[in-house]
Scaffold this motif. Structure first.
Motif, short mmCIF file in Angstrom:
data_model
loop_
_atom_site.label_atom_id
_atom_site.label_comp_id
_atom_site.label_asym_id
_atom_site.label_seq_id
_atom_site.Cartn_x
_atom_site.Cartn_y
_atom_site.Cartn_z
N ARG A 55 0.95 -1.27 -0.09
CA ARG A 55 -0.59 0.05 -0.34
C ARG A 55 0.76 1.55 -0.22
NH1 ARG A 55 -5.16 -0.01 1.68
NH2 ARG A 55 -6.68 -0.92 1.69
N VAL A 56 0.42 2.63 -0.91
CA VAL A 56 1.36 3.26 -0.36
C VAL A 56 0.94 3.73 0.38
CG1 VAL A 56 1.82 5.42 -2.38
CG2 VAL A 56 -0.06 3.67 -2.76
N PRO A 57 2.22 4.71 1.48
CA PRO A 57 2.03 5.56 1.80
C PRO A 57 0.75 6.81 2.07
CG PRO A 57 4.63 5.07 1.81
CD PRO A 57 3.64 4.87 0.98
N GLN A 59 -0.40 10.46 2.50
CA GLN A 59 0.54 11.15 1.89
C GLN A 59 1.07 11.71 1.38
OE1 GLN A 59 0.18 14.08 3.57
NE2 GLN A 59 -1.97 12.80 4.60
N PHE A 60 1.90 9.89 0.32
CA PHE A 60 2.45 10.69 -0.59
C PHE A 60 2.69 11.10 -1.92
CE2 PHE A 60 4.27 8.48 -4.77
CZ PHE A 60 5.42 8.24 -4.21
N THR A 61 1.11 11.48 -2.31
CA THR A 61 1.60 12.60 -3.11
C THR A 61 1.81 14.28 -2.61
OG1 THR A 61 -0.26 11.64 -4.13
CG2 THR A 61 -0.20 13.27 -5.20
N ARG A 63 3.57 14.69 -0.73
CA ARG A 63 5.23 14.74 0.00
C ARG A 63 6.25 14.76 -1.50
NH1 ARG A 63 4.32 11.45 4.99
NH2 ARG A 63 4.09 9.80 3.64
N THR A 64 5.60 14.07 -2.60
CA THR A 64 5.91 13.67 -3.48
C THR A 64 6.36 15.42 -4.16
OG1 THR A 64 5.93 11.54 -3.94
CG2 THR A 64 6.15 13.40 -5.56
N MET A 65 4.62 16.02 -4.34
CA MET A 65 4.36 16.76 -5.09
C MET A 65 6.17 18.59 -4.44
SD MET A 65 3.32 16.56 -7.60
CE MET A 65 3.20 18.53 -8.08
N ARG A 67 8.66 17.83 -3.01
CA ARG A 67 9.83 17.20 -2.86
C ARG A 67 10.09 18.38 -4.66
NH1 ARG A 67 12.79 11.57 -2.94
NH2 ARG A 67 14.00 12.06 -3.66
N VAL A 68 8.96 17.85 -5.69
CA VAL A 68 9.13 18.31 -7.06
C VAL A 68 9.45 20.11 -6.90
CG1 VAL A 68 7.58 18.10 -8.79
CG2 VAL A 68 7.76 16.60 -7.48
N ARG A 69 8.72 20.34 -5.70
CA ARG A 69 8.61 21.61 -6.41
C ARG A 69 9.73 22.24 -5.28
NH1 ARG A 69 3.70 21.56 -2.54
NH2 ARG A 69 2.07 21.20 -4.45
N ASP A 71 12.57 20.84 -5.77
CA ASP A 71 13.50 20.01 -6.80
C ASP A 71 13.98 21.49 -8.10
OD1 ASP A 71 15.66 18.40 -8.04
OD2 ASP A 71 14.15 18.56 -9.34
N ARG A 72 12.47 22.08 -8.16
CA ARG A 72 12.38 22.74 -9.71
C ARG A 72 13.13 24.39 -8.99
NH1 ARG A 72 6.64 23.42 -12.44
NH2 ARG A 72 6.30 24.04 -10.14
N ARG A 75 16.67 24.66 -9.24
CA ARG A 75 16.92 24.23 -10.95
C ARG A 75 16.80 25.66 -11.06
NH1 ARG A 75 14.53 20.18 -13.68
NH2 ARG A 75 12.89 20.25 -12.35
#
Ligand SMILES: [Zn+2]
Lengths: 159, 182
Positions: A55-57, A59-61, A63-65, A67-69, A71-72, A75
């Protein structure tokens, strides 16, 4: 050794990807070792099918978003720094070229005179402007205050 | 996902539409996470690695030309992330003797439910002893939504090779279990 051939095909037979031919079927009916291997392969196939999907934990989405923000943003900062550096280098290069041209053509001495003229003019201007400085400061403060108020009101309206 | 819808989503992501990228994460997170959690030995790393996959997707989208399907491209990234993850020391398999020596995987049982749970546990431990690529193949094959063809594309291997490698992996798994149980 026929056992080796059959044992090699046991997984394909268990998965239904291969139907044993007559010889292999006869062998499977009589050879205990191969029959047991086929039974094991079938049992393992059933178990693998029944394996519960992890099962996906929660708040995965989000937390991923995040990290993506991050990272952007990083950069973009690197990109900005690179752009500024390139711009600085270009300006420095241009200034160097102009300086070398002036030096080469003997115009540098004219440049020195120009600097002297600007300096005298600047001092004269500062002397004339000095008495009116509080007035200018007051006007700038008023304008700045009005702009700040406008920005604050706009921000409130937007929210 | 339909090809047209997929292309539109990718296009929106490339324009920097954050909502679109969030939709992409939502669409693929179950499969990406499940594949990784089943392939890496350290389960606590699964979430980090799944996030890494989406970070790589986000960085790579400007260069994604759409020659492959989006899902195939994502599986390729998952495969790279899983296979690059340093393999940790194999989990030691508990040596519990069975009631009757030489009993078969399918049949050893007094309490069926208990035996089933124990068997499942043994299968997991046996899988942990397989090489990473074999674990990935088994994980992908038994997860809904990953077809042989996509797996072959993702691993840049011919279809027949992927099937052969999968059967070899299952054979290895059977041998580990048989050796351990006999
Ligand atoms: Zn045999």
């Amino acid at each position: 050794m026929f056992c080796d051939e059959v044992l090699d095909a046991v997984e394909r037979i268990a998965a239904g990807e291969e139907t044993p031919d007559r010889r292999a079927a006869d062998h499977l009916a009589t050879c205990r070792q191969c029959a047991a291997a086929l039974a094991d392969a079938r049992a393992i196939d059933v178990l693998l099918r029944a394996r519960p999907a992890p099962r996906v934990p929660a708040q995965f989405t989000s937390r991923t978003m995040a990290r993506v923000r991050g990272d952007r943003w990083r950069r973009e900062r690197v990109l900005d720094a690179g752009f500024n550096l390139a711009l600085g280098l270009i300006l420095f290069g241009l200034a160097s070229v102009v300086w070398m041209l002036l030096n080469g053509s003997g115009l540098a001495s004219v440049g020195d005179d120009a600097v002297a003229v600007f300096r005298t003019a600047g001092v004269a201007l500062a002397r004339r402007v000095a008495p009116a400085l509080p007035l200018y400061a007051g006007a700038a403060l008023l304008l700045g205050g009005a702009l700040a108020f406008w920005w604050w009101a706009e921000r409130d309206a937007a929210a | 996902m339909e090809a047209g819808h997929e292309r539109e989503l990718v296009e929106r992501c490339r324009r920097g539409d954050e909502t679109a990228f969030q939709a992409l994460v939502e669409r693929y997170k179950d499969l990406v996470f499940a594949l990784i959690a089943r392939t890496v030995l350290d389960r606590s790393r699964a979430e980090d690695l799944a996030q890494d996959v989406f970070l790589r997707v986000h960085r790579g989208l400007p260069y994604f030309r759409g020659e492959a399907r989006l899902s195939t491209w994502i599986y390729r990234i998952v495969a790279n992330v899983c296979l690059q993850e340093r393999s940790r020391p194999a989990v030691s398999i508990r040596q519990t003797p069975l009631d009757s020596p030489g009993a078969q995987v399918a049949s050893a049982s007094i309490d069926r439910r208990f035996a089933e749970l124990e068997l499942r546990d043994r299968v997991e431990k046996a899988i942990a002893r397989l090489p990473a690529r074999a674990r990935l193949l088994i994980a992908a094959h038994y997860l809904e939504g990953v077809r042989y063809e996509e797996l072959a594309d993702a691993l840049a291997l011919p279809l027949g090779t992927v099937k052969t490698q999968l059967f070899r992996a299952k054979q290895q798994l059977r041998r580990i279990l048989e050796t351990e149980l006999s």
